[in-house]
Enzyme design. Sequence first.
Site, mmCIF file in Angstrom:
data_model
loop_
_atom_site.group_PDB
_atom_site.id
_atom_site.type_symbol
_atom_site.label_atom_id
_atom_site.label_comp_id
_atom_site.label_asym_id
_atom_site.label_seq_id
_atom_site.Cartn_x
_atom_site.Cartn_y
_atom_site.Cartn_z
ATOM 1 N N HIS A 1 -13.195 23.666 2.206
ATOM 2 C CA HIS A 1 -13.035 22.499 1.291
ATOM 3 C C HIS A 1 -14.455 21.836 1.713
ATOM 4 O O HIS A 1 -14.444 20.406 0.648
ATOM 5 C CB HIS A 1 -11.923 21.159 1.572
ATOM 6 C CG HIS A 1 -10.314 21.828 0.973
ATOM 7 N ND1 HIS A 1 -9.844 22.199 -0.431
ATOM 8 C CD2 HIS A 1 -9.075 21.967 1.560
ATOM 9 C CE1 HIS A 1 -9.050 22.053 0.140
ATOM 10 N NE2 HIS A 1 -8.376 22.920 0.400
ATOM 11 N N HIS B 1 -17.966 16.058 8.992
ATOM 12 C CA HIS B 1 -18.286 17.025 7.647
ATOM 13 C C HIS B 1 -18.763 16.489 6.771
ATOM 14 O O HIS B 1 -18.771 15.457 6.541
ATOM 15 C CB HIS B 1 -16.407 17.632 6.970
ATOM 16 C CG HIS B 1 -15.263 16.528 6.750
ATOM 17 N ND1 HIS B 1 -14.593 15.523 8.408
ATOM 18 C CD2 HIS B 1 -15.604 15.797 5.806
ATOM 19 C CE1 HIS B 1 -13.967 14.706 7.318
ATOM 20 N NE2 HIS B 1 -14.584 15.142 6.112
ATOM 21 N N HIS C 1 -19.153 16.096 2.093
ATOM 22 C CA HIS C 1 -18.462 15.370 0.920
ATOM 23 C C HIS C 1 -20.061 15.547 -0.386
ATOM 24 O O HIS C 1 -20.726 14.680 -0.089
ATOM 25 C CB HIS C 1 -17.579 15.153 0.394
ATOM 26 C CG HIS C 1 -16.573 14.407 1.274
ATOM 27 N ND1 HIS C 1 -15.334 14.560 1.607
ATOM 28 C CD2 HIS C 1 -16.354 13.658 2.591
ATOM 29 C CE1 HIS C 1 -14.528 15.496 1.948
ATOM 30 N NE2 HIS C 1 -15.455 14.004 2.935
ATOM 31 N N GLU D 1 -17.949 10.116 -1.646
ATOM 32 C CA GLU D 1 -16.204 9.555 -1.800
ATOM 33 C C GLU D 1 -16.927 7.899 -1.968
ATOM 34 O O GLU D 1 -16.389 7.053 -3.144
ATOM 35 C CB GLU D 1 -15.863 9.850 -0.715
ATOM 36 C CG GLU D 1 -15.544 11.575 0.018
ATOM 37 C CD GLU D 1 -14.385 12.038 -0.057
ATOM 38 O OE1 GLU D 1 -14.088 11.453 1.020
ATOM 39 O OE2 GLU D 1 -13.788 12.157 -0.309
ATOM 40 N N THR E 1 -8.698 11.456 3.177
ATOM 41 C CA THR E 1 -9.763 11.172 1.491
ATOM 42 C C THR E 1 -8.811 12.127 1.266
ATOM 43 O O THR E 1 -8.886 12.761 -0.189
ATOM 44 C CB THR E 1 -11.095 11.041 1.659
ATOM 45 O OG1 THR E 1 -11.546 11.765 2.044
ATOM 46 C CG2 THR E 1 -11.295 9.709 1.451
HETATM 47 C C1 SG4 Z 1 -12.137 17.047 3.754
HETATM 48 O O1 SG4 Z 1 -10.553 17.988 3.225
HETATM 49 C C2 SG4 Z 1 -12.260 18.084 5.670
HETATM 50 O O2 SG4 Z 1 -12.326 19.100 5.195
HETATM 51 C C3 SG4 Z 1 -11.068 17.802 6.913
HETATM 52 O O3 SG4 Z 1 -11.546 18.709 7.554
HETATM 53 C C4 SG4 Z 1 -10.074 16.364 6.359
HETATM 54 O O4 SG4 Z 1 -9.770 16.191 7.751
HETATM 55 C C5 SG4 Z 1 -10.691 15.900 5.209
HETATM 56 O O5 SG4 Z 1 -11.189 15.576 4.232
HETATM 57 C C6 SG4 Z 1 -10.160 14.773 5.796
HETATM 58 O O6 SG4 Z 1 -10.897 13.360 5.973
HETATM 59 O O7 SG4 Z 1 -12.677 12.237 6.247
HETATM 60 N N1 SG4 Z 1 -11.910 12.746 4.387
HETATM 61 S S1 SG4 Z 1 -11.536 12.244 5.531
HETATM 62 O O8 SG4 Z 1 -10.613 11.243 5.469
HETATM 63 O O9 SG4 Z 1 -10.576 15.175 9.056
HETATM 64 C C7 SG4 Z 1 -9.991 15.778 8.989
HETATM 65 C C8 SG4 Z 1 -10.772 19.307 8.224
HETATM 66 O O10 SG4 Z 1 -9.639 19.379 7.792
HETATM 67 C C9 SG4 Z 1 -7.991 16.143 9.039
HETATM 68 C C10 SG4 Z 1 -10.503 19.390 9.469
HETATM 69 ZN ZN ZN Z 2 -14.150 13.411 4.752
#
Ligand code: SG4
Ligand code: ZN
Length: 254
Positions: A64, A91, A93, A103, A196
């Site tokens: 993702h 990470h 987006h 986002e 998100t």
């Molecule tokens: C994305 O799916 C990342 O790949 C996830 O990272 C992340 O989950 C998720 O977004 C939601 O995070 O900061 N965008 S966010 O609200 O960070 C988490 C992983 O799964 C828990 C490592």
């Molecule tokens: Zn994120």
Amino acid sequence: NYSNWDYSDQGANWVTKFKLCAGTKQSPIDIKAPTCDEGLNNSITFTNYDKTGSSKFTFENNGHSLVLKAPGPDAKVTLGSLGTFNFHQLHFHWGKDDTKGSEHLHDGKVFPAEMHLVHINSKYSTFQEAQQNADGLAVFGVFIKVGQAENTAFNFLSSSPSLIYEGTKVNVTQFAINTLLPTDQTIFYRYKGSLTSPTCDEIVTWTVFDQPISLSASQLAQFRIVKDNHNKTLVDNFRVVQNLNNRTITYWSE
Ligand code: SG4
Ligand code: ZN
């Protein structure tokens, strides 16, 4: 694993399969600066954000996103009375092209990409424990625009050709995380929101920096070559903006 949801089915499917995604404090949002409350006497204190460690980060394709994971809770942030949060991972987006990808929006403006630095409240010992609590996480959002120059702090992106497939990872020599942040970290927006992506838990204190950072066009292209959990090109991995509902956004400028 992560294959039970996709960015392409975020409309009805997320809400049907993951009840929390239908909540009233969801993220991301459009940050409309003129409507924000003014914040006072709050500052972000960074600890070990300027340190280069001897251990390694891992940089990985989770199907993702591309995720840079910290080896241990070295770097942390203190958000005034909200407490101290340990850096966990960051990470990204991004969009298929530069017209979309972030986002959050800034006064309706979209950016080609957005970086998220995920921190866990130091009063919880695991991510799973933090996930049960409204004050579990602090996530920093940084808008990414296209610039002329290479941003050398992001040299680790050049390993993306080794991360084409879900589950692949490489080691990255640990570097000072503050080199990734905007030069001015004193101007930011804060609100209470959610993860998100599913399961959309409303456990996040969001801090979105006003200043974007820049990556070159070729650095942005390094995101767009990797594949998702269905072996399709991983692009447009952003959630659409959610309603603010009964929430306030606080703006800090010093
Ligand atoms: C994305 O799916 C990342 O790949 C996830 O990272 C992340 O989950 C998720 O977004 C939601 O995070 O900061 N965008 S966010 O609200 O960070 C988490 C992983 O799964 C828990 C490592
Ligand atoms: Zn994120």
